[in-house]
Design a protein around this motif. Structure first.
Motif, PDB file in Angstrom:
ATOM      1  N   GLN A  54      24.428 -16.688   5.344  1.00 15.17           N
ATOM      2  CA  GLN A  54      23.695 -16.016   6.427  1.00 15.17           C
ATOM      3  C   GLN A  54      22.668 -16.950   7.053  1.00 15.17           C
ATOM      4  OE1 GLN A  54      22.019 -12.211   5.113  1.00 15.17           O
ATOM      5  NE2 GLN A  54      23.729 -12.002   3.674  1.00 15.17           N
ATOM      6  N   ALA A  55      21.974 -17.701   6.211  1.00 19.25           N
ATOM      7  CA  ALA A  55      20.965 -18.642   6.724  1.00 19.25           C
ATOM      8  C   ALA A  55      21.625 -19.720   7.573  1.00 19.25           C
ATOM      9  CB  ALA A  55      20.189 -19.256   5.567  1.00 19.25           C
ATOM     10  N   GLU A  56      22.800 -20.191   7.159  1.00 15.61           N
ATOM     11  CA  GLU A  56      23.512 -21.211   7.921  1.00 15.61           C
ATOM     12  C   GLU A  56      23.990 -20.664   9.267  1.00 15.61           C
ATOM     13  OE1 GLU A  56      25.286 -23.907   4.234  1.00 15.61           O
ATOM     14  OE2 GLU A  56      26.436 -22.197   4.975  1.00 15.61           O
ATOM     15  N   GLU A  57      24.423 -19.418   9.297  1.00 19.39           N
ATOM     16  CA  GLU A  57      24.845 -18.804  10.566  1.00 19.39           C
ATOM     17  C   GLU A  57      23.672 -18.692  11.532  1.00 19.39           C
ATOM     18  OE1 GLU A  57      26.537 -15.155   9.244  1.00 19.39           O
ATOM     19  OE2 GLU A  57      28.446 -16.071   8.606  1.00 19.39           O
ATOM     20  N   LEU A  58      22.504 -18.356  11.021  1.00 15.08           N
ATOM     21  CA  LEU A  58      21.313 -18.292  11.870  1.00 15.08           C
ATOM     22  C   LEU A  58      20.946 -19.685  12.389  1.00 15.08           C
ATOM     23  CD1 LEU A  58      19.299 -15.738   9.733  1.00 15.08           C
ATOM     24  CD2 LEU A  58      19.823 -15.432  12.158  1.00 15.08           C
ATOM     25  N   MET A  59      21.083 -20.702  11.527  1.00 10.88           N
ATOM     26  CA  MET A  59      20.794 -22.072  11.955  1.00 10.88           C
ATOM     27  C   MET A  59      21.730 -22.481  13.091  1.00 10.88           C
ATOM     28  SD  MET A  59      19.003 -24.912  11.605  1.00 10.88           S
ATOM     29  CE  MET A  59      18.255 -25.037   9.974  1.00 10.88           C
ATOM     30  N   ALA A  60      23.014 -22.206  12.928  1.00 15.25           N
ATOM     31  CA  ALA A  60      23.981 -22.570  13.967  1.00 15.25           C
ATOM     32  C   ALA A  60      23.619 -21.906  15.290  1.00 15.25           C
ATOM     33  CB  ALA A  60      25.389 -22.175  13.527  1.00 15.25           C
ATOM     34  N   ASP A  61      23.259 -20.639  15.232  1.00 13.86           N
ATOM     35  CA  ASP A  61      22.904 -19.917  16.456  1.00 13.86           C
ATOM     36  C   ASP A  61      21.654 -20.511  17.100  1.00 13.86           C
ATOM     37  OD1 ASP A  61      23.344 -17.372  18.154  1.00 13.86           O
ATOM     38  OD2 ASP A  61      21.236 -17.184  17.543  1.00 13.86           O
ATOM     39  N   ALA A  62      20.703 -20.916  16.284  1.00 10.11           N
ATOM     40  CA  ALA A  62      19.432 -21.432  16.811  1.00 10.11           C
ATOM     41  C   ALA A  62      19.600 -22.734  17.561  1.00 10.11           C
ATOM     42  CB  ALA A  62      18.431 -21.614  15.669  1.00 10.11           C
ATOM     43  N   GLN A 113      10.865 -20.623  12.384  1.00  5.53           N
ATOM     44  CA  GLN A 113       9.709 -21.107  13.134  1.00  5.53           C
ATOM     45  C   GLN A 113      10.133 -21.678  14.480  1.00  5.53           C
ATOM     46  OE1 GLN A 113       7.801 -24.582  11.472  1.00  5.53           O
ATOM     47  NE2 GLN A 113       5.778 -23.969  12.220  1.00  5.53           N
ATOM     48  N   MET A 114      11.194 -22.482  14.497  1.00  7.21           N
ATOM     49  CA  MET A 114      11.644 -23.094  15.746  1.00  7.21           C
ATOM     50  C   MET A 114      12.283 -22.081  16.684  1.00  7.21           C
ATOM     51  SD  MET A 114      10.786 -26.299  15.908  1.00  7.21           S
ATOM     52  CE  MET A 114       9.245 -25.775  15.154  1.00  7.21           C
ATOM     53  N   ALA A 115      13.045 -21.143  16.124  1.00  9.13           N
ATOM     54  CA  ALA A 115      13.685 -20.123  16.973  1.00  9.13           C
ATOM     55  C   ALA A 115      12.634 -19.262  17.664  1.00  9.13           C
ATOM     56  CB  ALA A 115      14.619 -19.256  16.131  1.00  9.13           C
ATOM     57  N   GLU A 116      11.545 -19.009  16.974  1.00 12.60           N
ATOM     58  CA  GLU A 116      10.511 -18.138  17.531  1.00 12.60           C
ATOM     59  C   GLU A 116       9.492 -18.895  18.375  1.00 12.60           C
ATOM     60  OE1 GLU A 116      10.429 -14.640  14.084  1.00 12.60           O
ATOM     61  OE2 GLU A 116       8.859 -16.174  14.101  1.00 12.60           O
ATOM     62  N   ARG A 117       9.165 -20.139  17.969  1.00 11.13           N
ATOM     63  CA  ARG A 117       8.063 -20.833  18.641  1.00 11.13           C
ATOM     64  C   ARG A 117       8.377 -22.287  18.967  1.00 11.13           C
ATOM     65  NH1 ARG A 117       3.048 -21.127  15.375  1.00 11.13           N
ATOM     66  NH2 ARG A 117       2.143 -21.672  17.400  1.00 11.13           N
ATOM     67  N   GLY A 118       9.641 -22.669  18.868  1.00 10.50           N
ATOM     68  CA  GLY A 118       9.987 -24.070  18.992  1.00 10.50           C
ATOM     69  C   GLY A 118       9.543 -24.713  20.282  1.00 10.50           C
ATOM     70  N   GLN A 119       9.797 -24.061  21.414  1.00  7.39           N
ATOM     71  CA  GLN A 119       9.448 -24.675  22.690  1.00  7.39           C
ATOM     72  C   GLN A 119       7.935 -24.849  22.811  1.00  7.39           C
ATOM     73  OE1 GLN A 119      11.862 -23.757  25.984  1.00  7.39           O
ATOM     74  NE2 GLN A 119      10.273 -24.081  27.517  1.00  7.39           N
ATOM     75  N   GLU A 120       7.196 -23.861  22.360  1.00  8.47           N
ATOM     76  CA  GLU A 120       5.732 -23.953  22.392  1.00  8.47           C
ATOM     77  C   GLU A 120       5.239 -25.100  21.513  1.00  8.47           C
ATOM     78  OE1 GLU A 120       2.058 -21.573  20.258  1.00  8.47           O
ATOM     79  OE2 GLU A 120       3.987 -20.554  20.520  1.00  8.47           O
ATOM     80  N   LEU A 121       5.752 -25.187  20.291  1.00 15.27           N
ATOM     81  CA  LEU A 121       5.290 -26.207  19.354  1.00 15.27           C
ATOM     82  C   LEU A 121       5.710 -27.610  19.790  1.00 15.27           C
ATOM     83  CD1 LEU A 121       6.009 -24.333  16.000  1.00 15.27           C
ATOM     84  CD2 LEU A 121       3.762 -24.812  17.004  1.00 15.27           C
ATOM     85  N   MET A 122       6.944 -27.743  20.264  1.00 13.23           N
ATOM     86  CA  MET A 122       7.399 -29.057  20.711  1.00 13.23           C
ATOM     87  C   MET A 122       6.694 -29.476  22.007  1.00 13.23           C
ATOM     88  SD  MET A 122       9.431 -30.444  18.591  1.00 13.23           S
ATOM     89  CE  MET A 122       8.718 -29.646  17.165  1.00 13.23           C
TER      90      MET A 122
END
Length: 487
Positions: A69-77, A275-284
């Motif tokens: 499940q975690a890997e599927e979320l990573m792929a989607d992100a 963290q990146m899926a939720e705030r990645g653009q802001e943090l980067m």
């Protein structure tokens, strides 16, 4: 998909809430048996969260597929079709990727500025490398990634090659034209593997260099511990298209990977993705703004030359990762190695990489105002004190840089396992190397097994060692002797 979910972390939290007592590995029993002196240094949480994936986080017979499940979320992100976690770092992931594309005796096109793990893979799997030489930057004594036309030419000379391995970004921040190289590969229906170890952050902001999945690469390997927020050894395979079978990739990973995967790696990969899926653009975006301020300040310091967009304008690279702050210090009269040692001793800062010409530091989403100011202030102090730093003996840099491109006389595997002998370095000229010799960092081999040693290489290595260059994988780290195939 619901990116607020973190399946591994949730399972770990539930395991700890239940208070399960485990009668199997790890032997420290979630910290009960850990030496208190160790716990004082690394913390109780490390041991409490060190849990087997099966019959710990998950159940063997009624699997809830926590890691899947975690890997599927990573792929989607990140916009991949499939993602697989690896707990052995990208050094192993790259070996796995190569094994998934080419087998013993088959050919694979490889950019020669590859990390030592790539050469190690050639030794393990018996693949025949077809070297695609990088674009050499004579002024900076630096190798940038090869261009699409370089790959096309190499594919014409080796039409039976099973695929291409491209390294981008480099340790110094220069980036390849991934889409152009992917087009060159796909014209011949061969897959492109991208060793994007330094690029885990790239999917999360439009102003960062191209992300391999967006640029049509077939398989991308990232080291999340390098530019992301996971612990050391955290790596991910990202896969799309049908040129590489996910079943084959998984089997090759099972062949090389550990059967005791770290829950700490899985958990931090999972949390970083959220963290990146939720705030990645802001943090980067904040990291890019911080890097821009640092670059502007460093650019004003006398004696330092910052690498930036000028290499793109000169046609030496397709893009530059601006979060990599690469600074040439030769005008200060010292080497990057001496500069790094002085900064560690006097400013208590550690720069990520250095060589005879430069040093490099990375800015990530974890940096703050303190680390920003410390970065600039440390380099300012270096400039002010450069005259007091012992320059050390000069390194005999190859001129032209292309003189480091060695002839491949034997397959790396054959040379590595051949009968070998140690000879004085000066007598190794003209002999076939039976070892890897990789100045570290960054760990790109100057000599690979099977290559013919030249006088230029011997002079470069021996003068480099005298100046402070580290050769951790050489049989003789002093370079007084070299390991060559027996005559």
């Amino acid at each position: 998909m619901d990116h607020s979910r973190v399946p591994v972390l949730e399972a770990l939290e539930e395991f700890r809430r239940r208070g399960d007592v485990v009668y199997g590995p790890p032997g420290h029993k979630q910290g009960r048996g850990a030496d208190p002196r160790v716990v004082d240094v690394v913390g109780e949480g490390v041991f409490a969260s060190d849990v087997l994936s099966l019959n710990g986080l998950d159940d063997r017979r009624q699997s809830q597929g926590v890691v899947q499940q975690a890997e599927e979320l990573m792929a989607d992100a990140v916009g991949a079709e499939r993602a697989f976690f690896s707990t052995c770092g990208s050094s192993l992931s790259v070996k796995t990727a190569m094994l998934a594309v080419a087998g013993p005796g088959e050919k694979l096109l490889i950019s020669r500025n590859a990390h030592k793990s790539v050469i190690a893979a050639l030794i393990v799997n018996g693949v025949e490398p077809v070297w695609v030489h990088p674009k050499l930057d004579a002024e900076r004594h630096l190798a940038h990634p090869p261009e699409p036309d370089d790959v096309r030419r190499a594919l014409r000379t080796a039409p039976d090659a099973k695929g291409v391995l491209l390294i981008t970004p480099t340790d110094w921040g220069s980036c390849a034209d991934i889409r152009g190289v992917a087009d060159a590969c796909h014209e011949r229906d061969v897959p492109l593997i991208v060793d994007e170890a330094w690029g885990a952050h790239l999917p999360f902001h439009p102003d960062l260099p191209a992300w391999g999945m967006d640029a049509e690469a077939d398989l991308v390997v990232t080291s999340v511990h390098k530019m992301g927020g996971a612990v050391e050894q955290s790596s991910v395979f990202h896969l799309q298209g049908d040129r590489i079978s996910p079943e084959v990739l998984k089997q090759r990973e099972d062949l090389l990977g550990t059967t005791s995967a770290s829950s700490l790696v899985y958990a931090t990969l999972d949390g970083w993705r959220r963290q990146m899926a939720e705030r990645g653009q802001e943090l980067m975006g904040a990291a890019l703004a911080r890097a821009a301020r640092i670059r502007a300040a460093v650019d004003d310091l006398p004696g330092l030359r910052l690498m930036g967009e000028e290499i793109v304008e000169a046609g030496l690279a397709a893009e530059v990762d601006r979060l990599k702050i690469t600074v040439d210090v030769r005008d200060l009269g010292i080497s990057g190695m001496r500069a790094t040692e002085w900064l560690r001793a006097h400013c208590h800062v550690d720069f990520g990489a250095s060589d005879t010409c430069r040093l490099s530091g990375t800015i990530t989403h974890a940096d703050d105002d303190h680390t920003e100011h410390l970065f600039v202030d440390s380099l300012r102090r270096l400039v002010e004190n450069a005259d007091s730093i012992e320059p050390g003996p000069p390194v005999r840099l190859p001129d032209p840089p292309s003189s480091l491109e060695l002839e491949q006389a034997m397959l790396p595997r054959d040379a590595f396992f051949a009968a070998a002998e140690h000879v004085p370095a000066e007598k190794a000229v003209g002999r076939v190397a039976a070892e890897m010799i990789s100045p570290y960092p960054p760990g790109v081999p100057v000599v690979a097994p099977g290559e013919v040693i030249t006088e230029t290489v011997v002079e470069y290595l021996r003068s480099g060692v005298e100046a402070g260059m580290l050769l951790p994988d050489a049989a003789d780290p002093t370079a007084e002797t070299l390991r060559v195939t027996a005559a």
